[in-house]
Design an enzyme around this catalytic site. Structure first.
Site, PDB file in Angstrom:
ATOM      1  N   CYS A  19      35.152  41.447  36.328  1.00  0.00           N
ATOM      2  CA  CYS A  19      35.656  42.823  36.344  1.00  0.00           C
ATOM      3  C   CYS A  19      34.565  43.824  36.005  1.00  0.00           C
ATOM      4  O   CYS A  19      33.434  43.464  35.766  1.00  0.00           O
ATOM      5  CB  CYS A  19      36.779  42.968  35.328  1.00  0.00           C
ATOM      6  SG  CYS A  19      38.103  41.795  35.576  1.00  0.00           S
ATOM      7  N   GLY A  45      35.549  44.541  41.251  1.00  0.00           N
ATOM      8  CA  GLY A  45      36.964  44.221  41.195  1.00  0.00           C
ATOM      9  C   GLY A  45      37.769  45.251  41.942  1.00  0.00           C
ATOM     10  O   GLY A  45      37.562  46.463  41.756  1.00  0.00           O
ATOM     11  N   ASN A 120      35.524  42.343  30.525  1.00  0.00           N
ATOM     12  CA  ASN A 120      34.977  41.637  31.687  1.00  0.00           C
ATOM     13  C   ASN A 120      34.536  40.262  31.210  1.00  0.00           C
ATOM     14  O   ASN A 120      33.788  40.166  30.249  1.00  0.00           O
ATOM     15  CB  ASN A 120      33.777  42.418  32.250  1.00  0.00           C
ATOM     16  CG  ASN A 120      32.899  41.580  33.173  1.00  0.00           C
ATOM     17  OD1 ASN A 120      31.690  41.732  33.184  1.00  0.00           O
ATOM     18  ND2 ASN A 120      33.494  40.694  33.933  1.00  0.00           N
ATOM     19  N   GLY A 121      34.997  39.234  31.896  1.00  0.00           N
ATOM     20  CA  GLY A 121      34.572  37.888  31.527  1.00  0.00           C
ATOM     21  C   GLY A 121      35.745  36.947  31.404  1.00  0.00           C
ATOM     22  O   GLY A 121      36.853  37.256  31.844  1.00  0.00           O
ATOM     23  N   TYR A 260      24.291  37.671  43.209  1.00  0.00           N
ATOM     24  CA  TYR A 260      25.389  38.197  44.010  1.00  0.00           C
ATOM     25  C   TYR A 260      26.104  39.400  43.407  1.00  0.00           C
ATOM     26  O   TYR A 260      26.355  40.392  44.083  1.00  0.00           O
ATOM     27  CB  TYR A 260      26.416  37.083  44.267  1.00  0.00           C
ATOM     28  CG  TYR A 260      27.708  37.588  44.853  1.00  0.00           C
ATOM     29  CD1 TYR A 260      27.789  37.885  46.202  1.00  0.00           C
ATOM     30  CD2 TYR A 260      28.832  37.794  44.056  1.00  0.00           C
ATOM     31  CE1 TYR A 260      28.967  38.370  46.758  1.00  0.00           C
ATOM     32  CE2 TYR A 260      30.008  38.275  44.598  1.00  0.00           C
ATOM     33  CZ  TYR A 260      30.070  38.566  45.951  1.00  0.00           C
ATOM     34  OH  TYR A 260      31.217  39.055  46.489  1.00  0.00           O
TER      35      TYR A 260
HETATM   36  P1  AMP Z   1      31.765  30.910  50.999  1.00  0.00           P
HETATM   37  O1  AMP Z   1      32.160  31.596  52.257  1.00  0.00           O
HETATM   38  O2  AMP Z   1      32.937  30.346  50.275  1.00  0.00           O
HETATM   39  O3  AMP Z   1      30.685  29.891  51.188  1.00  0.00           O
HETATM   40  O4  AMP Z   1      31.181  32.018  50.012  1.00  0.00           O
HETATM   41  C1  AMP Z   1      29.922  32.561  50.242  1.00  0.00           C
HETATM   42  C2  AMP Z   1      30.003  34.035  50.419  1.00  0.00           C
HETATM   43  O5  AMP Z   1      30.759  34.621  49.352  1.00  0.00           O
HETATM   44  C3  AMP Z   1      28.625  34.653  50.375  1.00  0.00           C
HETATM   45  O6  AMP Z   1      28.543  35.588  51.445  1.00  0.00           O
HETATM   46  C4  AMP Z   1      28.540  35.331  49.028  1.00  0.00           C
HETATM   47  O7  AMP Z   1      27.881  36.564  49.131  1.00  0.00           O
HETATM   48  C5  AMP Z   1      29.973  35.506  48.584  1.00  0.00           C
HETATM   49  N1  AMP Z   1      30.185  35.135  47.157  1.00  0.00           N
HETATM   50  C6  AMP Z   1      29.469  34.314  46.386  1.00  0.00           C
HETATM   51  N2  AMP Z   1      29.976  34.241  45.142  1.00  0.00           N
HETATM   52  C7  AMP Z   1      31.054  35.025  45.108  1.00  0.00           C
HETATM   53  C8  AMP Z   1      32.017  35.386  44.109  1.00  0.00           C
HETATM   54  N3  AMP Z   1      31.962  34.907  42.882  1.00  0.00           N
HETATM   55  N4  AMP Z   1      32.995  36.231  44.449  1.00  0.00           N
HETATM   56  C9  AMP Z   1      33.066  36.733  45.684  1.00  0.00           C
HETATM   57  N5  AMP Z   1      32.209  36.433  46.673  1.00  0.00           N
HETATM   58  C10 AMP Z   1      31.201  35.592  46.406  1.00  0.00           C
END
Ligand code: AMP
Length: 489
Positions: A19, A45, A120-121, A260
């Site tokens: 968050c 979020g 957040n956390g 990210y």
């Molecule tokens: P996936 O499609 O499940 O392999 O997720 C990879 C994609 O999700 C990448 O484009 C990342 O930028 C994004 N991503 C990675 N970690 C997170 C996260 N914790 N929450 C939301 N998106 C994420």
């Protein structure tokens, strides 16, 4: 049993929110500036947002589902939040349990006066603590672990609010950044390892606390410093004070903020997230022998890394995918089926760039493999000759328990498949991840150097700095599940 499993899956408190928190002291525009700060932190979020203000006599609270820009966008709502102190929160979408009462900041009356809390956390012992509190007669109103913190503060026998907070944070474990507000004090707390981020800014006579520095830029505040790991800062009579109740230890911020989560223009440990991400791409290029016609980023998550990769390799960089900006992050969609659809909703191939080309497709991370497999297919369907996927972070093999929404081990592609198997699954011509050492080199640290720090990098290594106390057997979540089946408000 299946019914219970379903409940368990939906309300599994392990799958938690990442968050945004924000707070400001002593400003005539406290609520407006909080809304702006939250708007800059929207990427952290999108499920819900809220602001609590204090006008010298009374607290005011407005909480809404959806985006800040859609909810805190006119004078009417800001007028409902008078006062010179305000805190705010953006809530990340979870896999379920959507209820307005889970939207923060939370507010409670304690025997030391009112307190607003934004968190957040994720706590790793919230359920254990919650069960104990319930046994002692506490009544919980939400399914959020943040309420556990509020209950612990309220229950403390200490007199001063700061002491009550110290009492509470000695009992909680996990990754957390808290922004709180009492009648005349703005308070910020960062967990003992500094897993979750929290920064201090200054705007004229006001102090500002926020998850990221991009929230300062939007309101014209100056970045002062990070809240240190294990530090409590509080602003009283316009003065910034600090207490460090824990024994000193090395900071271990979450590496995913660098990869990210943080906005590219936010400053983390002296550099923007953008600079780190470009470096990760450059490191990946250094570790990679392949040649191709062009480098294509997965927008926007792979933009910086792809630029760094292309610059390092002196290769052409082009936008082979066009993003629809009116769709949120892929992860917002709670079910796998919708998530798969989400990629198509968000991205479309740029045909003239792709056709007959050998493409290096760069993204920042691979979690479930959904994004990569959809995009690889999209690129081949659009006439690409070869698609080589490059990921600017190592393989994610371990789930997170400190507030980043990475799923269970079962769903993590790299936890269950070799690189060759993943490559086969996403149907790419080749696949490469950045090495762990390359990641640290991208942050400016060399393993051979004595100063080599260790961030919270369990996603790749399985080394968890904080123990996971809660065991989420079905029996242990029953109570939460029952609670969550209550009405959605
Ligand atoms: P996936 O499609 O499940 O392999 O997720 C990879 C994609 O999700 C990448 O484009 C990342 O930028 C994004 N991503 C990675 N970690 C997170 C996260 N914790 N929450 C939301 N998106 C994420």
């Amino acid at each position: 049993m299946r019914k219970l499993k379903k409940k368990f899956k939906i309300y599994n408190p392990k799958i938690k929110e990442e968050c945004a928190v924000f707070g400001i002291s002593n400003s005539n525009d406290a609520s407006t500036l909080t809304a702006l700060g939250l708007h800059a932190l929207q990427h952290r979020g999108q499920e819900g947002c809220g602001i609590v203000s204090y006008d010298g006599k009374k607290y005011h609270s407005e909480k809404r589902f959806g985006l800040v820009g859609d909810n805190f966008n006119d004078e009417k709502v800001i007028k409902k939040l008078p006062g010179k102190y305000a805190i705010g929160h953006n809530r990340y979408s979870t896999t379920g349990g959507t209820a307005l009462r889970n939207v923060q900041p939370f507010f409670a009356d304690t025997n030391a006066g009112g307190i607003g809390v934004a968190h957040n956390g994720n706590l790793t012992n919230a359920i254990t603590l919650r069960n104990k509190l319930v046994q002692d007669g506490a009544i919980f109103y939400t399914t959020s672990d943040t309420e556990t913190i509020v209950q612990l503060i309220a229950k403390s026998k200490r007199v001063k609010t700061i002491d009550k907070i110290i009492d509470a944070i000695f009992q909680i474990q996990g990754g957390y950044a808290l922004v709180m507000m009492t009648q005349n004090t703005l308070i910020g707390v960062r967990d003992p390892y500094g897993i979750r981020p929290l920064v201090i800014g200054k705007l004229k006579n006001s102090y500002v606390l926020a998850s990221e520095t991009c929230a300062f830029d939007i309101i014209g505040a100056k970045f002062v410093r990070e809240v240190e790991n294990g530090e409590i800062v509080y602003i009283e009579n316009d003065e910034l004070k600090s207490v460090k109740p824990f024994p000193p230890r090395k900071i271990r911020p979450c590496v995913f903020e660098y990869i990210y989560f943080s906005r590219p223009d936010s400053i983390l440990n002296g550099k923007t997230a953008y600079e780190y991400r470009k470096n990760f791409g450059a490191q990946l290029a250094k570790e990679d022998k392949i040649n191709a016609d062009l480098v294509v980023p997965v927008p926007d998550s792979g933009n910086a890394a792809a630029l760094g990769y292309a610059e390092e390799k002196k290769m052409k960089f082009d936008l082979g995918l066009i993003r629809n900006h009116y769709v949120g992050r892929t992860f917002i969609e709670p079910s796998q089926q919708i998530r798969s659809l989400g990629v198509k909703l968000k991205l479309n191939p740029n045909l003239s760039v792709i056709k007959n080309k050998k493409i290096i497709l760069v993204d920042d991370s691979l979690v479930r493999g959904t994004t990569s497999s959809k995009i690889v297919k999209m690129l081949y369907d659009s006439g690409a000759k070869e698609v080589h996927v490059r990921i600017a972070s190592p393989e994610i093999k371990f789930p997170d328990f400190y507030g980043v929404d990475t799923p269970t081990k079962k769903e993590l592609m790299a936890a269950n498949k070799s690189i060759d198997e993943i490559c086969g699954f996403i149907k790419a011509k080749s696949l490469k991840f950045l090495s762990l050492n390359g990641l640290y080199l991208g942050m400016g640290f060399d393993k051979r150097n004595d100063n080599y720090p260790q961030l919270t990098d369990h996603h790749f290594t399985g080394e968890y700095p904080v123990k996971i106390i809660d065991e989420l057997g079905e029996d242990k979540v029953t109570q939460l599940s029952l609670l969550s089946t209550a009405s959605n408000n």
